[in-house]
Write an enzyme that holds these catalytic residues in place. Structure first.
Site, PDB file in Angstrom:
ATOM      1  N   LYS A 131     -80.766  21.480  -2.709  1.00 19.86           N
ATOM      2  CA  LYS A 131     -80.787  20.322  -1.824  1.00 19.86           C
ATOM      3  C   LYS A 131     -81.812  20.517  -0.689  1.00 19.86           C
ATOM      4  CE  LYS A 131     -77.513  17.796  -3.756  1.00 19.86           C
ATOM      5  NZ  LYS A 131     -77.064  18.422  -5.010  1.00 19.86           N
TER       6      LYS A 131
HETATM    7  C1  LIG Z   1     -75.452  18.038  -5.460  1.00 17.96           C
HETATM    8  C2  LIG Z   1     -74.632  16.826  -5.511  1.00 17.96           C
HETATM    9  C3  LIG Z   1     -73.249  16.848  -5.297  1.00 17.96           C
HETATM   10  C4  LIG Z   1     -72.440  18.107  -5.263  1.00 17.96           C
HETATM   11  O1  LIG Z   1     -72.837  19.054  -4.388  1.00 17.96           O
HETATM   12  P1  LIG Z   1     -72.490  20.611  -4.630  1.00 17.96           P
HETATM   13  O2  LIG Z   1     -72.733  21.181  -3.275  1.00 17.96           O
HETATM   14  O3  LIG Z   1     -73.466  21.115  -5.643  1.00 17.96           O
HETATM   15  O4  LIG Z   1     -71.095  20.718  -5.051  1.00 17.96           O
HETATM   16  C5  LIG Z   1     -72.546  15.655  -5.217  1.00 17.96           C
HETATM   17  N1  LIG Z   1     -73.169  14.485  -5.388  1.00 17.96           N
HETATM   18  C6  LIG Z   1     -74.497  14.408  -5.636  1.00 17.96           C
HETATM   19  C7  LIG Z   1     -75.130  13.071  -5.788  1.00 17.96           C
HETATM   20  C8  LIG Z   1     -75.268  15.574  -5.723  1.00 17.96           C
HETATM   21  O5  LIG Z   1     -76.567  15.493  -5.991  1.00 17.96           O
END
Ligand SMILES: *Cc1c(COP(=O)(O)O)cnc(C)c1O
Length: 399
Positions: A186
């Site tokens: 992210k």
């Molecule tokens: C990455 C992501 C998540 C989940 O996040 P994690 O920290 O990997 O559990 C939820 N929703 C979306 C749209 C994502 O891209």
């Protein structure tokens, strides 16, 4: 994205503060921790940055969704509406709380279509989760209007759009709760981690208690062991090391977005010359976090042709119609009702089928995803890498 590209002295220094005390737990150890409360500080900084009012750090973006759904009172038998183009985490969290996900079409924002949302609301709808996919805005104001018309709370999955805004207002602050992910790919990252934001103190209090085994966090002479509880919780606590890294990353977020925007503009200029091209509908181009660049061709065949040229020139784009993690028809485990539970939960229970997912239920999204091409924009794209894509796009414009 991702933020690990800019890891440096700031992250190291933050983490060393924690090692100097040896306290990795976010609560207690008041004497030993010498005033170091990184997770708490990160929550305050994130709340300040977004202007939300309250923030609750958790272990992941998926946990953030679940904690938020719990605070909104969602439970077994409820329906929660989200969009068919998202990461699997969004609907995993809905199942995990016991509810049933219902999927809407996406429009040229590549996010929830508010018109389709209105059609999917039933008397069982308990929450609505628009997702701000690929760094940019869902039609959140229109979605809020539909939701408010039915008095249904909105939870914004902002996992992919930290720092994105509409007219200066942060995504995640429009609905009752906004959730974020800081996983390793992210825009800002703590390796694993997540955040819930809200302006509602009671919602925040519920999230704070739920994510920590129900601890009411009311200071009393007995310490943590003496704390009370109002309901059953779980453990989704963030650790101090993650809070420390989060503080350093948050301070860099706006710069990361600015760098991505510059690169995105250059790619967009190059792609604009492709015959028949159009661009993703951005509600506020200024507020885009520019982690991705998405463009559309008139149809699937056209998009495939363009992508063949891009691939031949070493710069193939992502087609989410072909990607198995982000788009409804390719979630074969959802459609095939594959679960570890012997009784079939959540798809069935006690011999009764609860829900069936039809792979052809989102034709408009399928048509759109198949003709959309996407590039991820790294924070630090080398000039060579960037010029390579621009060169490939120029080749495609000669088609
Ligand atoms: C990455 C992501 C998540 C989940 O996040 P994690 O920290 O990997 O559990 C939820 N929703 C979306 C749209 C994502 O891209």
């Amino acid at each position: 994205m991702p933020g690990f590209e800019v890891f440096g002295e700031e992250e190291k220094k933050q983490v060393l503060d924690v090692f100097d005390t040896g306290i990795l737990f976010r609560y207690e150890f008041d004497k030993e921790r010498q005033g170091v409360y990184k997770v708490r500080e990160f929550e305050r900084a994130f709340s300040g940055y977004t202007g939300a009012g309250f923030a609750q750090a958790v272990t992941s973006g998926t946990a953030a969704l679940k904690v938020a759904l719990a605070a909104l009172g969602v439970g077994a038998g409820d329906e929660v509406i989200t969009q068919g183009f998202t990461f699997v985490a969004t609907w995993e969290a809905i199942f995990d709380i016991g509810a049933i996900p219902v999927f809407t079409e996406v429009d040229e924002t590549l996010n929830m279509d508010p018109v389709d949302l209105a059609k999917k609301i039933t008397e069982k709808t308990k929450a609505i989760i628009p997702v701000h996919m690929l760094g940019a805005q869902a039609r959140i104001q229109e979605i809020m209007a539909v939701a408010e018309g039915h008095s249904i709370p909105v939870l914004e999955d902002t996992a992919q759009a930290a720092g994105a805004r509409i007219n200066g207002r942060h995504l995640g602050t429009f609905g009752s709760i906004g959730t974020f992910s800081f996983d390793s790919v992210k825009t800002m990252t703590t390796g694993e981690g997540g955040m819930c934001i809200t302006k509602d103190e009671e919602l925040w209090r519920k999230m704070s208690e739920y994510h920590d085994h129900g601890h009411d966090h009311v200071v009393n002479p007995g310490g943590r062991g003496g704390e009370g509880r109002r309901f059953i919780g779980f453990n989704y606590r963030m650790m101090e090391l993650q809070g420390a890294i989060g503080l350093a990353q948050l301070a860099k977020l706006d710069q990361m977005i600015a760098a991505q925007k510059k690169t995105k503009q250059l790619l967009k200029e190059a792609a604009a010359k492709i015959p028949g091209v159009s661009f993703r509908n951005l509600i506020d181009e200024q507020g885009d976090s520019a982690t991705f660049f998405a463009f559309m061709l008139p149809d699937k065949e056209h998009a495939a042709k363009v992508n063949t040229v891009l691939r031949e020139n070493g710069a193939g784009a992502i087609n989410f119609g072909e990607n198995s993690w982000h788009f409804y028809p390719s979630w074969e485990h959802l459609i095939g009702a594959k679960t570890l539970a012997d009784n079939g939960w959540p798809f069935s229970a006690h011999g009764k089928r609860r829900i069936i997912y039809d792979p052809d239920t989102l034709p408009a999204s399928a048509e759109l995803m198949n003709r959309t091409l996407v590039y991820q924009i790294p924070v630090r794209m080398s000039e060579e890498q960037r010029d390579n894509i621009i060169h490939a796009l120029a080749k495609a414009s000669q088609l």
